[in-house]
Enzyme design. Structure first.
Site, PDB file in Angstrom:
ATOM      1  N   ASP A 123      34.975  45.106   4.840  1.00  0.00           N
ATOM      2  CA  ASP A 123      34.744  43.748   4.347  1.00  0.00           C
ATOM      3  C   ASP A 123      33.504  43.190   5.033  1.00  0.00           C
ATOM      4  O   ASP A 123      33.204  43.541   6.179  1.00  0.00           O
ATOM      5  CB  ASP A 123      35.944  42.848   4.643  1.00  0.00           C
ATOM      6  N   ASP A 141      36.918  43.306  -3.922  1.00  0.00           N
ATOM      7  CA  ASP A 141      37.813  42.149  -3.972  1.00  0.00           C
ATOM      8  C   ASP A 141      37.312  41.127  -4.991  1.00  0.00           C
ATOM      9  O   ASP A 141      38.102  40.510  -5.713  1.00  0.00           O
ATOM     10  CB  ASP A 141      37.916  41.484  -2.601  1.00  0.00           C
TER      11      ASP A 141
END
Length: 182
Positions: A123, A141
């Site tokens: 991330d 995401d």
């Protein structure tokens, strides 16, 4: 074979591929150019911050001991297979739903790839206000979010049409069954 891709929701698999490629490219760019936990301010409310996520969304179950890697991978693989099946079954007339599912598929596969190759999801998109940081996320995401948003839009946009169709079908079914009873 080409007819299958032209006449079904599989024609939108290019969206899945694009989401997957952009996701992996962005993650490898982060890996190659940043150190773990390094943060680079891009805007006053947005950083690139390289983190490893061993859990799911919002780092859910991140410290669960490792089993979650396989659990989330299995869920994503099952969901991906179901989405592929659904895309194959969807008629050409449907547009928004297959696009939504294509985004979700691309995002799911991007994160599955990370879990299988790295053991965690990479991330790096870090939005914040003052000292409050939204949990870091990635392109995969974002693709899943876009797909989910499109599903909700489709539900509101086409929900009445489907309700009307179901109502008409049930009325027709009731009329036929009452004629049969007589």
């Amino acid at each position: 074979m080409l007819k299958l891709f032209r006449e079904t929701g599989l024609r939108f698999l290019w969206i899945s591929a694009l989401a997957f490629i952009l996701d992996q490219w962005s993650k490898y760019t982060v890996i190659d150019t940043m150190s773990l936990y390094q943060s680079i301010q891009v805007l006053p409310f947005f950083n690139f911050t390289y983190v490893h996520n061993y859990g799911a969304a919002f780092s859910f179950l991140e410290n669960a001991g490792g089993w979650q890697r396989w659990f989330f991978t299995a869920i994503a693989v099952v969901v991906s297979v179901v989405i592929l099946w659904w895309l194959k079954q969807s008629p050409r007339s449907q547009k928004m739903l297959p696009v939504a599912f294509a985004f979700i598929l691309g995002g799911a596969l991007g994160n599955v790839y990370d879990r299988l190759v790295h053991g965690y999801v990479i991330d790096f998109l870090d939005f914040y206000v003052n000292n409050y940081h939204w949990p870091a996320f990635n392109i995969a995401d974002s693709a899943i979010f876009i797909g989910a948003a499109l599903l909700i839009i489709d539900m509101f946009k086409n929900g009445d049409k489907k309700s009307e169709e179901n109502g008409a079908e049930s009325k027709a079914g009731s009329a036929n069954s009452s004629e049969t009873i007589k």
